[in-house]
Write a protein that holds these residues in place. Structure first.
Motif, mmCIF file in Angstrom:
data_model
loop_
_atom_site.group_PDB
_atom_site.id
_atom_site.type_symbol
_atom_site.label_atom_id
_atom_site.label_comp_id
_atom_site.label_asym_id
_atom_site.label_seq_id
_atom_site.Cartn_x
_atom_site.Cartn_y
_atom_site.Cartn_z
ATOM 1 N N GLU A 33 8.054 -29.018 26.344
ATOM 2 C CA GLU A 33 8.065 -29.436 27.755
ATOM 3 C C GLU A 33 7.352 -28.387 28.608
ATOM 4 O O GLU A 33 6.606 -28.715 29.524
ATOM 5 C CB GLU A 33 9.515 -29.589 28.255
ATOM 6 C CG GLU A 33 10.245 -30.772 27.689
ATOM 7 C CD GLU A 33 9.789 -32.116 28.279
ATOM 8 O OE1 GLU A 33 9.140 -32.125 29.351
ATOM 9 O OE2 GLU A 33 10.074 -33.150 27.649
ATOM 10 N N SER A 34 7.582 -27.121 28.279
ATOM 11 C CA SER A 34 6.977 -26.020 29.057
ATOM 12 C C SER A 34 5.464 -26.028 28.887
ATOM 13 O O SER A 34 4.711 -25.893 29.849
ATOM 14 C CB SER A 34 7.516 -24.667 28.592
ATOM 15 O OG SER A 34 8.893 -24.717 28.375
ATOM 16 N N VAL A 35 5.032 -26.189 27.638
ATOM 17 C CA VAL A 35 3.595 -26.200 27.360
ATOM 18 C C VAL A 35 2.950 -27.401 28.061
ATOM 19 O O VAL A 35 1.881 -27.290 28.669
ATOM 20 C CB VAL A 35 3.345 -26.220 25.829
ATOM 21 C CG1 VAL A 35 1.887 -26.494 25.505
ATOM 22 C CG2 VAL A 35 3.781 -24.896 25.216
ATOM 23 N N GLY A 36 3.654 -28.529 28.024
ATOM 24 C CA GLY A 36 3.153 -29.723 28.723
ATOM 25 C C GLY A 36 3.034 -29.482 30.223
ATOM 26 O O GLY A 36 2.218 -30.099 30.901
ATOM 27 N N ALA A 37 3.850 -28.556 30.746
ATOM 28 C CA ALA A 37 3.810 -28.278 32.190
ATOM 29 C C ALA A 37 2.867 -27.112 32.503
ATOM 30 O O ALA A 37 2.861 -26.600 33.621
ATOM 31 C CB ALA A 37 5.222 -27.965 32.683
ATOM 32 N N GLY A 38 2.100 -26.664 31.484
ATOM 33 C CA GLY A 38 1.061 -25.668 31.755
ATOM 34 C C GLY A 38 1.354 -24.258 31.259
ATOM 35 O O GLY A 38 0.564 -23.338 31.503
ATOM 36 N N ALA A 39 2.493 -24.057 30.569
ATOM 37 C CA ALA A 39 2.816 -22.710 30.077
ATOM 38 C C ALA A 39 2.154 -22.458 28.719
ATOM 39 O O ALA A 39 1.634 -23.386 28.092
ATOM 40 C CB ALA A 39 4.327 -22.574 29.951
ATOM 41 N N TYR A 40 2.190 -21.215 28.259
ATOM 42 C CA TYR A 40 1.610 -20.833 26.960
ATOM 43 C C TYR A 40 2.688 -20.158 26.113
ATOM 44 O O TYR A 40 3.529 -19.434 26.648
ATOM 45 C CB TYR A 40 0.424 -19.881 27.161
ATOM 46 C CG TYR A 40 -0.727 -20.570 27.849
ATOM 47 C CD1 TYR A 40 -1.738 -21.176 27.112
ATOM 48 C CD2 TYR A 40 -0.776 -20.665 29.235
ATOM 49 C CE1 TYR A 40 -2.775 -21.847 27.736
ATOM 50 C CE2 TYR A 40 -1.807 -21.338 29.873
ATOM 51 C CZ TYR A 40 -2.805 -21.927 29.117
ATOM 52 O OH TYR A 40 -3.818 -22.602 29.728
ATOM 53 N N ALA A 41 2.623 -20.407 24.808
ATOM 54 C CA ALA A 41 3.624 -19.813 23.920
ATOM 55 C C ALA A 41 2.975 -19.452 22.592
ATOM 56 O O ALA A 41 2.227 -20.256 22.032
ATOM 57 C CB ALA A 41 4.769 -20.798 23.695
ATOM 58 N N LEU A 42 3.246 -18.251 22.117
ATOM 59 C CA LEU A 42 2.676 -17.775 20.851
ATOM 60 C C LEU A 42 3.787 -17.258 19.959
ATOM 61 O O LEU A 42 4.557 -16.377 20.373
ATOM 62 C CB LEU A 42 1.707 -16.614 21.106
ATOM 63 C CG LEU A 42 0.274 -16.935 21.527
ATOM 64 C CD1 LEU A 42 -0.448 -15.644 21.891
ATOM 65 C CD2 LEU A 42 -0.474 -17.670 20.423
ATOM 66 N N ASN A 43 3.861 -17.801 18.744
ATOM 67 C CA ASN A 43 4.812 -17.225 17.794
ATOM 68 C C ASN A 43 4.109 -16.121 16.982
ATOM 69 O O ASN A 43 2.884 -15.989 17.016
ATOM 70 C CB ASN A 43 5.458 -18.291 16.894
ATOM 71 C CG ASN A 43 4.455 -19.213 16.231
ATOM 72 O OD1 ASN A 43 3.264 -19.142 16.496
ATOM 73 N ND2 ASN A 43 4.930 -20.096 15.368
ATOM 74 N N TYR A 44 4.888 -15.325 16.275
ATOM 75 C CA TYR A 44 4.396 -14.196 15.466
ATOM 76 C C TYR A 44 3.565 -13.223 16.306
ATOM 77 O O TYR A 44 2.549 -12.701 15.852
ATOM 78 C CB TYR A 44 3.634 -14.712 14.235
ATOM 79 C CG TYR A 44 4.566 -15.437 13.267
ATOM 80 C CD1 TYR A 44 5.380 -14.712 12.391
ATOM 81 C CD2 TYR A 44 4.682 -16.818 13.250
ATOM 82 C CE1 TYR A 44 6.271 -15.361 11.534
ATOM 83 C CE2 TYR A 44 5.561 -17.477 12.399
ATOM 84 C CZ TYR A 44 6.346 -16.742 11.549
ATOM 85 O OH TYR A 44 7.235 -17.381 10.706
ATOM 86 N N VAL A 45 4.002 -13.018 17.536
ATOM 87 C CA VAL A 45 3.400 -11.981 18.391
ATOM 88 C C VAL A 45 4.555 -11.181 18.988
ATOM 89 O O VAL A 45 5.422 -11.737 19.651
ATOM 90 C CB VAL A 45 2.536 -12.606 19.514
ATOM 91 C CG1 VAL A 45 2.138 -11.537 20.521
ATOM 92 C CG2 VAL A 45 1.294 -13.274 18.922
ATOM 93 N N ARG A 46 4.536 -9.880 18.726
ATOM 94 C CA ARG A 46 5.664 -9.031 19.126
ATOM 95 C C ARG A 46 5.284 -8.172 20.322
ATOM 96 O O ARG A 46 4.151 -7.664 20.375
ATOM 97 C CB ARG A 46 6.016 -8.119 17.949
ATOM 98 C CG ARG A 46 7.334 -7.407 18.084
ATOM 99 C CD ARG A 46 7.714 -6.825 16.731
ATOM 100 N NE ARG A 46 7.025 -5.568 16.507
ATOM 101 C CZ ARG A 46 7.487 -4.394 16.908
ATOM 102 N NH1 ARG A 46 8.634 -4.313 17.558
ATOM 103 N NH2 ARG A 46 6.811 -3.297 16.673
ATOM 104 N N VAL A 47 6.180 -7.999 21.250
ATOM 105 C CA VAL A 47 5.948 -6.981 22.280
ATOM 106 C C VAL A 47 6.316 -5.648 21.660
ATOM 107 O O VAL A 47 7.467 -5.391 21.330
ATOM 108 C CB VAL A 47 6.783 -7.261 23.556
ATOM 109 C CG1 VAL A 47 6.778 -6.040 24.461
ATOM 110 C CG2 VAL A 47 6.216 -8.457 24.285
#
Ligand SMILES: Cc1cc2nc3c(=O)[nH]c(=O)nc-3n(C[C@H](O)[C@H](O)[C@H](O)COP(=O)(O)OP(=O)(O)OC[C@H]3O[C@@H](n4cnc5c(N)ncnc54)[C@H](O)[C@@H]3O)c2cc1C
Length: 545
Positions: free
Chosen positions: A182-196
């Protein structure tokens, strides 16, 4: 920014764009569990340019390892925490309305035995209040003969019947996925396997983060006006870069999964454990019977997946033996296990783990907002608290949200899907929203049939591989679907079919497939089977060839 597909943005393209720098993000959300996903949803709704990063897979942390109950939490009402209970039951009802098929009502029977506290009268009063808070009236009393019919073989010792009420059940990992989508559909970005890896600071103020792409090994510095750490049981780690305080008390909870045929239950049975009188549930989930949970300090490292201990296995089996003595359930019946670590805000190390409050907390330190604790159930409210704290600390232009709904209402109806079983169609829409229809166009008709003994189908695996940021076989078997938790031997029999799907959708050649199978089976053996269970893995490795 790179185009998003029906699921997540193209990973490599997004990473390249991060490397090129550009304008600071409005917000970075650290952690791809239910709270991070909830924060992302609220931030996107307000028009913020927001990026979420998860160090492993989405929902890899506690949010795929809960007891799967979206519930008010009767124990909170019993301990006088009226606000937490009221918030939770209201959120439960909201989620039921918004995403049926993903969150479904389930009946709970709390057994009453002579000499047990609380007794029928007090319990009934608590349930009246519980129901009233939710605006429903579902609770009632069942006598012993009825209970014996419903739960064959239940121990009759001092049994006085049961009080029935309703809460709900979900697939927690799919809940996270759906909120992320839902977030991505609303324009957000998400990346797995990326650590801060660390925070970027300027004069004691957080200005962004160093991101480590765990898959490629690359690193990049990314600027952001605000950073929210929704890192659950890991929350002290990032926060300690600004504040040395330790606030998280990681408490482990574990479950056993049995075949439904060995211990058939129609609804959840809540019982007090004979040893320590803690409430433990025996409940149906995805065609299996689950027993859980335990509650003890987790003293193992937080970089490894949590694992059930021998003592926890004994504790849970002891409960089953006491409740269902005639069933002769043994370790040989266990299909799988899972353990999770609760992010509990510790008050006193000496306190019995089960007496610690389950509320959440938000801390602000030099521009870093940390949110931890709470429940799956109240994720939307927790996310709102975190967003409000972040917006209070930084001056940012936001859009006024026009709706409070987490999920957009699907346009697809069960009648639109090419399946006869309406309940199954509803389930697919709950999990995939409008994409439920497209799911059936991804592969052949044989893939669109439920896999024996489950309500999953191979079309879902193909869809996930194509659209849901699957990087490893365990993402597919343990979180996008739960086949690895509910089928014998980690779903080893499905590996040949999955090999074809992964080759076609992910381009995995023979050596990549072998490496993925090895990684998955090793992980399954260590963290999702009984301690020391090697037998299944040897057989499964043979099946995968
Ligand atoms: C056994 C058990 C049973 C439970 N049962 C229920 C239940 O039935 N109902 C209910 O409502 N609640 C339940 N809970 C509580 C609920 O599951 C948790 O409160 C909730 O899942 C926590 O979500 P979270 O997003 O805060 O944490 P998580 O899901 O753990 O997410 C945090 C994420 O942050 C990531 N991360 C950490 N550090 C970094 C970094 N540096 N960079 C990038 N990513 C990072 C982690 O990998 C992790 O995936 C249960 C918990 C347990 C343990």
């Amino acid at each position: 920014m790179s185009e998003s597909t029906a699921g997540f943005p193209q990973r490599d393209a997004l990473w390249r764009e991060l490397e090129q720098g550009g304008e600071p993000w409005d917000m970075i959300v650290v952690g791809g569990g239910i709270i991070g996903a909830g924060v992302l949803r609220e931030a996107a709704r307000r028009g913020l340019r927001v990026l979420l990063v998860e160090q492993r897979d989405f929902a890899w942390g506690t949010s795929s390892r809960s007891s799967k109950m979206v519930h008010g939490g009767l124990r909170y009402i019993a301990s006088g925490d009226i606000k937490l209970t009221r918030d939770a039951v209201r959120e439960r009802e909201r989620l039921l309305r918004e995403a049926p098929g993903l969150i479904d009502r389930m009946g709970y029977y709390f057994t009453l035995r002579r000499g047990q506290f609380p007794g029928r009268f007090l319990f009934n009063a608590l349930l009246s209040l519980y129901d009233r808070m939710a605006g429903i009236r579902n609770h009632r009393y069942f006598d012993t003969p009825t209970l014996q019919r419903l739960f064959a073989g239940i121990n009759k010792d001092r049994l006085k019947g049961a009080l029935y009420y309703t809460d709900t059940v979900t697939d927690d990992a799919r809940l996270v996925l759906r909120v992320l989508q839902e977030s991505v559909g609303a324009g957000a970005y998400a990346l797995n396997y990326v650590r801060v890896e660390s925070l970027l600071q300027e004069e004691g103020q957080v200005r962004g983060a160093v991101l480590h792409n765990v898959e490629s090994g690359a690193r990049v510095e990314v600027l952001a006006k605000s950073v929210i750490s929704a890192t659950g049981a890991w929350a002290d780690r990032l926060r300690n870069e600004l504040n040395p305080e330790k606030r998280i008390r990681p408490l482990r909870g574990s479950h056993l999964v049995l075949p439904m045929s060995r211990l058939p239950v129609c609804d959840a049975l809540a019982v007090f454990h004979p040893v320590d009188k803690r409430p433990v549930f025996i409940f149906p989930w995805e065609g299996t019977t689950v027993i859980g949970t335990t509650d003890l300090d987790h003293n193992e490292g937080m970089d490894e997946e949590p694992t059930i201990s021998e003592e926890e296995v004994d504790y849970l089996l002891q409960l089953v033996h006491w409740q269902f003595p005639e069933h002769n359930i043994s370790r040989d019946d266990v299909i799988s296990t899972w353990s999770g670590v609760r992010p509990v805000i510790g008050s006193d190390k000496a306190l019995d783990p089960s007496k610690e409050r389950r509320d959440h907390a938000v801390w602000c330190d030099g521009g870093l907002v940390t949110v931890s604790g709470g429940k799956l159930t109240t994720f939307r409210l927790i996310a709102l608290d975190a967003i409000n704290a972040a917006l209070g600390a930084v001056d940012m232009q936001t859009r006024e949200p026009t709706s409070e709904a987490v999920f957009s209402e699907p346009k697809v109806t069960p009648g639109d899907l090419p399946v006869a079983d309406v309940a199954w169609a509803k389930r697919l829409i709950g999990r995939y929203g409008d994409s439920a229809l497209a799911l059936f166009d991804t592969g052949g008709a044989d893939e669109a049939q439920p896999i024996d003994g489950t309500q999953f189908c191979l079309a879902e695996c193909r869809w996930a591989a194509r659209h849901e940021a699957v990087l490893h076989l365990d993402d597919l078997l343990l979180r996008r679907t739960r086949l690895g938790c509910i089928l014998a031997e980690g779903a080893a029999d499905l590996l040949p079919a999955l090999k074809t799907i992964c080759a076609e959708e992910l381009g995995w050649d023979e050596s990549r497939w072998q490496a993925e199978v090895e990684r998955y089976l090793e992980l399954w053996q260590r963290h999702y089977s009984l301690p020391g269970q090697a037998r299944a893995v040897e057989r499964a490795a043979g099946t995968a060839q």
